[in-house]
Design a protein around this motif. Structure first.
Motif, PDB file in Angstrom:
ATOM      1  N   ARG A 107      -1.790  52.717  23.236  1.00  0.00           N
ATOM      2  CA  ARG A 107      -2.806  52.689  23.833  1.00  0.00           C
ATOM      3  C   ARG A 107      -3.271  53.655  25.070  1.00  0.00           C
ATOM      4  NH1 ARG A 107      -4.477  47.618  27.090  1.00  0.00           N
ATOM      5  NH2 ARG A 107      -2.347  46.822  26.116  1.00  0.00           N
ATOM      6  N   ASP A 134      -6.237  43.468  15.880  1.00  0.00           N
ATOM      7  CA  ASP A 134      -6.508  45.292  16.872  1.00  0.00           C
ATOM      8  C   ASP A 134      -5.956  44.704  17.960  1.00  0.00           C
ATOM      9  OD1 ASP A 134      -7.249  46.373  14.383  1.00  0.00           O
ATOM     10  OD2 ASP A 134      -8.826  47.359  15.109  1.00  0.00           O
ATOM     11  N   ARG A 135      -6.797  43.813  18.853  1.00  0.00           N
ATOM     12  CA  ARG A 135      -6.532  43.367  20.328  1.00  0.00           C
ATOM     13  C   ARG A 135      -5.446  43.250  20.081  1.00  0.00           C
ATOM     14  NH1 ARG A 135     -12.313  41.564  20.346  1.00  0.00           N
ATOM     15  NH2 ARG A 135     -11.554  39.458  19.553  1.00  0.00           N
ATOM     16  N   LYS A 136      -4.723  41.854  19.479  1.00  0.00           N
ATOM     17  CA  LYS A 136      -3.702  41.124  19.543  1.00  0.00           C
ATOM     18  C   LYS A 136      -2.247  42.430  18.797  1.00  0.00           C
ATOM     19  CE  LYS A 136      -4.722  37.033  17.373  1.00  0.00           C
ATOM     20  NZ  LYS A 136      -4.448  35.897  16.490  1.00  0.00           N
ATOM     21  N   ARG A 137      -2.648  43.090  18.271  1.00  0.00           N
ATOM     22  CA  ARG A 137      -1.467  44.299  18.641  1.00  0.00           C
ATOM     23  C   ARG A 137      -1.663  45.524  19.174  1.00  0.00           C
ATOM     24  NH1 ARG A 137      -3.053  46.332  13.172  1.00  0.00           N
ATOM     25  NH2 ARG A 137      -3.919  45.878  13.174  1.00  0.00           N
ATOM     26  N   GLU A 138      -2.778  45.741  20.068  1.00  0.00           N
ATOM     27  CA  GLU A 138      -2.558  46.882  21.526  1.00  0.00           C
ATOM     28  C   GLU A 138      -2.142  45.613  22.942  1.00  0.00           C
ATOM     29  OE1 GLU A 138      -6.347  47.177  22.537  1.00  0.00           O
ATOM     30  OE2 GLU A 138      -6.992  49.071  20.535  1.00  0.00           O
ATOM     31  N   ARG A 139      -1.653  44.504  22.663  1.00  0.00           N
ATOM     32  CA  ARG A 139      -1.370  43.582  23.278  1.00  0.00           C
ATOM     33  C   ARG A 139       0.369  43.801  23.341  1.00  0.00           C
ATOM     34  NH1 ARG A 139      -5.965  39.328  23.763  1.00  0.00           N
ATOM     35  NH2 ARG A 139      -4.891  38.636  21.693  1.00  0.00           N
ATOM     36  N   ARG A 140       0.885  43.581  21.952  1.00  0.00           N
ATOM     37  CA  ARG A 140       1.642  44.076  21.830  1.00  0.00           C
ATOM     38  C   ARG A 140       2.711  45.248  22.167  1.00  0.00           C
ATOM     39  NH1 ARG A 140       0.513  40.003  17.175  1.00  0.00           N
ATOM     40  NH2 ARG A 140       0.318  41.935  16.169  1.00  0.00           N
ATOM     41  N   GLN A 141       1.578  46.239  21.737  1.00  0.00           N
ATOM     42  CA  GLN A 141       2.019  47.748  22.160  1.00  0.00           C
ATOM     43  C   GLN A 141       1.120  48.332  22.633  1.00  0.00           C
ATOM     44  OE1 GLN A 141       1.657  48.713  17.715  1.00  0.00           O
ATOM     45  NE2 GLN A 141       2.925  47.907  17.538  1.00  0.00           N
ATOM     46  N   PRO A 142       1.473  47.705  23.819  1.00  0.00           N
ATOM     47  CA  PRO A 142       0.747  48.728  25.020  1.00  0.00           C
ATOM     48  C   PRO A 142       1.353  50.569  25.325  1.00  0.00           C
ATOM     49  CG  PRO A 142       2.658  47.490  25.870  1.00  0.00           C
ATOM     50  CD  PRO A 142       2.015  47.349  24.626  1.00  0.00           C
TER      51      PRO A 142
END
Length: 178
Positions: free
Chosen positions: A175, A164-172
Motif C-alpha cells: 500500500r 483485495d482487502r484481505k491481501r492488503e492487510r497481509r501485505q501492508p
C-alpha cells in the motif's frame, strides 16, 4: 407454542412464539409487529449468509438451488431487458412489474422450497446490504436475479474487493507506493 395434532398451526387463543413464526403460513396471523420483526430478522440473517458466501467463493461457481439452470433460463426468457447489475425498484415493485413477475414466480411453487418467502435483495450488486441498497423481494425473485448475477460475473466485484482487502492487510508494504 402448542400445535394441533402435529400441524404447524397455532391453537386458537394461544400466543404464537416468535421463534416459530417464520415457519407458519402467513394466514395464521395478522399484522403483528413481533411477527413482522421475526420475518425481518430472518431475512437479514439470510442476507448476511448470502453476502458471506459470495465474499468467500467465486460466485460464478455457486449453485443456489438444484434448479439454477431452469430459473436462469426462465428468468431471461421473461425478463430479457432487465438490467441486473443495478436494479430499478420500479421494474420489481410497480403494478405492471408485479403482473409480469407473478406468473414467473408461481411456476416455481412446489419446485423451489419457500419460493415466496421474503428476502432482501441488493439493488446495486457491487455494494453490500444497506438500507439504501436493499429492497424486500420474494425468494424466487432474489434467486433469479442473484443466479443471473453470479453466472454472468456481476457478483465477482464483491468477491474480488473482499479478497483485495484481505491481501492488503497481509501485505501492508504494497500500500505504501510499491
Amino acid at each position: 407454542m402448542e400445535m394441533t395434532r402435529g400441524t404447524a398451526e397455532p391453537v386458537p387463543g394461544e400466543l404464537v412464539s416468535v421463534a416459530h413464526a417464520p415457519s407458519l403460513p402467513a394466514e395464521s396471523y395478522g399484522n403483528d409487529p413481533d411477527i413482522e420483526m421475526a420475518w425481518a430478522m430472518k431475512a437479514m440473517q439470510h442476507a448476511e449468509v448470502y453476502y458471506k458466501l459470495i465474499s468467500s467463493v467465486d460466485p460464478q461457481f455457486l449453485k443456489l438451488t438444484k434448479v439454477d439452470d431452469q430459473i436462469y433460463s426462465g428468468f431471461w426468457k421473461n425478463f430479457e431487458t432487465l438490467r441486473i447489475d443495478v436494479l430499478d425498484p420500479e421494474e420489481l415493485k410497480s403494478e405492471s412489474a408485479k403482473e409480469k413477475w407473478r406468473p414467473f414466480c408461481l411456476k416455481f411453487d412446489g419446485v423451489v422450497e419457500d419460493f415466496n418467502y421474503g428476502t432482501l435483495l441488493r439493488l446495486d450488486c457491487s455494494q453490500g446490504y444497506t438500507e439504501e441498497n436493499t429492497i424486500f423481494a420474494p425468494r424466487i425473485q432474489f434467486l433469479a436475479i442473484e443466479i443471473a448475477r453470479n453466472q454472468e460475473g456481476y457478483n465477482k466485484a464483491v468477491y474480488t474487493s473482499v479478497h483485495d482487502r484481505k491481501r492488503e492487510r497481509r501485505q501492508p508494504w504494497k500500500r505504501e507506493g510499491s
